[in-house]
Design a protein around this motif. Structure first.
Motif, PDB file in Angstrom:
ATOM      1  N   UNK A 213       0.830  -1.202   0.000  1.00 23.44           N
ATOM      2  CA  UNK A 213       0.000   0.000   0.000  1.00 23.44           C
ATOM      3  C   UNK A 213       0.870   1.260   0.000  1.00 23.44           C
ATOM      4  N   UNK A 214       2.161   1.092   0.206  1.00 23.58           N
ATOM      5  CA  UNK A 214       3.084   2.211   0.282  1.00 23.58           C
ATOM      6  C   UNK A 214       3.067   3.015  -1.010  1.00 23.58           C
ATOM      7  N   UNK A 215       3.262   4.338  -0.898  1.00 20.00           N
ATOM      8  CA  UNK A 215       3.234   5.197  -2.081  1.00 20.00           C
ATOM      9  C   UNK A 215       4.264   4.781  -3.117  1.00 20.00           C
ATOM     10  N   UNK A 216       5.429   4.316  -2.654  1.00 20.73           N
ATOM     11  CA  UNK A 216       6.487   3.941  -3.588  1.00 20.73           C
ATOM     12  C   UNK A 216       6.131   2.704  -4.407  1.00 20.73           C
ATOM     13  N   UNK A 217       5.040   2.036  -4.065  1.00 19.88           N
ATOM     14  CA  UNK A 217       4.670   0.833  -4.814  1.00 19.88           C
ATOM     15  C   UNK A 217       4.293   1.159  -6.256  1.00 19.88           C
ATOM     16  N   UNK A 218       4.035   2.432  -6.570  1.00 18.18           N
ATOM     17  CA  UNK A 218       3.779   2.825  -7.956  1.00 18.18           C
ATOM     18  C   UNK A 218       4.989   2.492  -8.831  1.00 18.18           C
ATOM     19  N   UNK A 219       6.170   2.418  -8.213  1.00 20.58           N
ATOM     20  CA  UNK A 219       7.383   2.137  -8.968  1.00 20.58           C
ATOM     21  C   UNK A 219       7.407   0.704  -9.490  1.00 20.58           C
ATOM     22  N   UNK A 220       6.584  -0.164  -8.876  1.00 24.98           N
ATOM     23  CA  UNK A 220       6.567  -1.567  -9.287  1.00 24.98           C
ATOM     24  C   UNK A 220       5.436  -1.886 -10.260  1.00 24.98           C
ATOM     25  N   UNK A 221       4.688  -0.870 -10.699  1.00 26.67           N
ATOM     26  CA  UNK A 221       3.598  -1.124 -11.644  1.00 26.67           C
ATOM     27  C   UNK A 221       4.170  -1.664 -12.948  1.00 26.67           C
ATOM     28  N   UNK A 222       3.559  -2.720 -13.449  1.00 29.32           N
ATOM     29  CA  UNK A 222       3.986  -3.339 -14.696  1.00 29.32           C
ATOM     30  C   UNK A 222       4.014  -2.297 -15.812  1.00 29.32           C
ATOM     31  N   UNK A 223       5.163  -2.105 -16.469  1.00 25.19           N
ATOM     32  CA  UNK A 223       5.231  -1.113 -17.553  1.00 25.19           C
ATOM     33  C   UNK A 223       4.199  -1.350 -18.644  1.00 25.19           C
ATOM     34  N   UNK A 224       3.836  -2.607 -18.878  1.00 24.74           N
ATOM     35  CA  UNK A 224       2.843  -2.911 -19.910  1.00 24.74           C
ATOM     36  C   UNK A 224       1.476  -2.327 -19.590  1.00 24.74           C
ATOM     37  N   UNK A 225       1.276  -1.992 -18.324  1.00 24.68           N
ATOM     38  CA  UNK A 225      -0.006  -1.420 -17.922  1.00 24.68           C
ATOM     39  C   UNK A 225      -0.302  -0.142 -18.701  1.00 24.68           C
ATOM     40  N   UNK A 226       0.760   0.575 -19.077  1.00 26.76           N
ATOM     41  CA  UNK A 226       0.577   1.860 -19.744  1.00 26.76           C
ATOM     42  C   UNK A 226       0.599   1.734 -21.266  1.00 26.76           C
ATOM     43  N   UNK A 227       0.805   0.513 -21.762  1.00 28.05           N
ATOM     44  CA  UNK A 227       0.969   0.290 -23.190  1.00 28.05           C
ATOM     45  C   UNK A 227      -0.383   0.097 -23.859  1.00 28.05           C
ATOM     46  N   UNK A 228      -0.694   0.961 -24.792  1.00 25.94           N
ATOM     47  CA  UNK A 228      -1.994   0.906 -25.469  1.00 25.94           C
ATOM     48  C   UNK A 228      -2.096  -0.258 -26.444  1.00 25.94           C
ATOM     49  N   UNK A 229      -0.981  -0.835 -26.838  1.00 22.36           N
ATOM     50  CA  UNK A 229      -1.007  -1.806 -27.923  1.00 22.36           C
ATOM     51  C   UNK A 229      -1.039  -3.249 -27.459  1.00 22.36           C
TER      52      UNK A 229
END
Length: 343
Positions: A213-229
């Motif tokens: 739940x820590x704020x820094x956990x955004x750093x571990x978000x899967x990069x593909x999450x932002x990929x539109x393709x």
């Protein structure tokens, strides 16, 4: 480590549906496993007691604790959560974690808010994660349930709020059914980790003490999450609740971004279940900023590790909520970028 967060007792908030296996999970923690010493707090509004032999009918005060053979304890919260946690604070270092079962509660935001904002609580405890226990066999019908007033049903809300989803009873469905369900859950909340279980025997090291739940956990978000393709993004999303990722490079103008967030929360706080962000601001040197929110409550501050020399500064945002317009969110956020001619 001297980090204060490591000295605080972690609280895992557990939500779940009727029959998902919450009682079995709690019984497993209290009676069968021996690796973790956990204090289980069960609220009195749950539809099922832990079991007849575990929580006696005489357990009628928040300070009453039942100590188990494995060192875990069970406590029924029959009044103020703040008072219960306060009474437990003198013993908290005996435990590896606290499991707060909020049976039937779709929205854990009030509990998160209480723990993070009450100084008597926040000096002893921190939110470690929000776990949703889901019945693999029956969750689809819960997700499909249409509320008469058009509001989001509880199943969708619970999935949307989760950092971890315990997909229980996986032995009762086919591989194809499980794969379809996992795809759907990921559409609703791609930020959550899905953990498969049988008989609620969860690998506790995967759900407790991870500070997800820590704020820094955004750093571990899967990069593909932002990929539109990616393939799953090509499927038309019909979910009322969904997760949306936005990313772009550049430095944000602090004033414009603050105004955008104030307006967004003023207008859409009820629809925004979870928000997270990784930000670069003009004039802040190498400081990397992170934020996270639950409804209108936003925590904001510097990341533990700043921008590295030569690192491309990419702002990342995660929104999980109802009726999200990715194009509009992207346009509005990019309008917050700093431009040289504005000074």
């Amino acid at each position: 480590m001297s980090d204060q967060s490591n000295e605080l007792t972690p609280i895992t908030v557990v939500t779940g549906f009727l029959g998902a296996g919450k009682t079995t999970l709690v019984n497993y923690i209290l009676k069968e496993q021996n690796d973790w010493k956990i204090a289980v707090l069960e609220n009195e509004f749950g539809e099922v007691a832990i079991d007849d032999g575990l929580v006696a009918e005489s357990l009628d005060a928040p300070e009453d604790l039942i100590t188990m053979d494995n060192g875990c304890v069970c406590c029924s919260v029959r009044g103020d959560l703040i008072r219960t946690l306060g009474q437990l604070s003198s013993q908290r270092k005996k435990f590896d974690a606290i499991l707060l079962e909020t049976t039937g509660l779709a929205d854990p935001a009030p509990i998160v808010y209480t723990i993070q904002t009450n100084p008597k609580i926040s000096e002893h405890y921190r939110i470690d994660s929000i776990v949703c226990l889901a019945d693999c066999k029956h969750i689809t019908q819960h997700l499909d349930e249409v509320k008469p007033d058009g509001s989001v049903n509880e199943a969708l809300q619970q999935v949307a709020f989760a950092d971890k989803i315990l997909l229980n009873k996986v032995d009762l469905v086919t591989q194809a059914e499980k794969d379809t369900l996992k795809t759907r859950l990921t559409t609703i909340n791609k930020f959550a980790t899905i953990i498969e279980t049988q008989l609620s025997r969860a690998p506790l090291e995967k759900i407790l003490g991870l500070n997800s739940f820590n704020m820094d956990s955004i750093l571990q978000v899967d990069p593909d999450f932002f990929d539109e393709d990616t393939e799953d993004k090509k499927i038309h999303n019909l979910e009322l609740v969904q997760s949306v990722g936005v990313q772009f490079s550049g430095d944000l103008h602090a004033q414009w971004f603050n105004m955008f967030m104030m307006d967004l929360l003023k207008e859409r706080a009820a629809d925004l279940y979870r928000t997270k962000g990784l930000l670069s601001f003009h004039g802040q040197g190498g400081t990397k900023f992170v934020f996270q929110g639950v409804h209108e409550q936003i925590n904001f501050g510097p990341a533990k590790v700043g921008w590295k020399e030569g690192e491309k500064r990419i702002n990342k945002f995660v929104f999980i909520g109802k009726n999200l317009d990715k194009k509009l969110l992207t346009k509005s956020l990019m309008e917050c970028l700093y431009k040289e001619d504005e000074e």
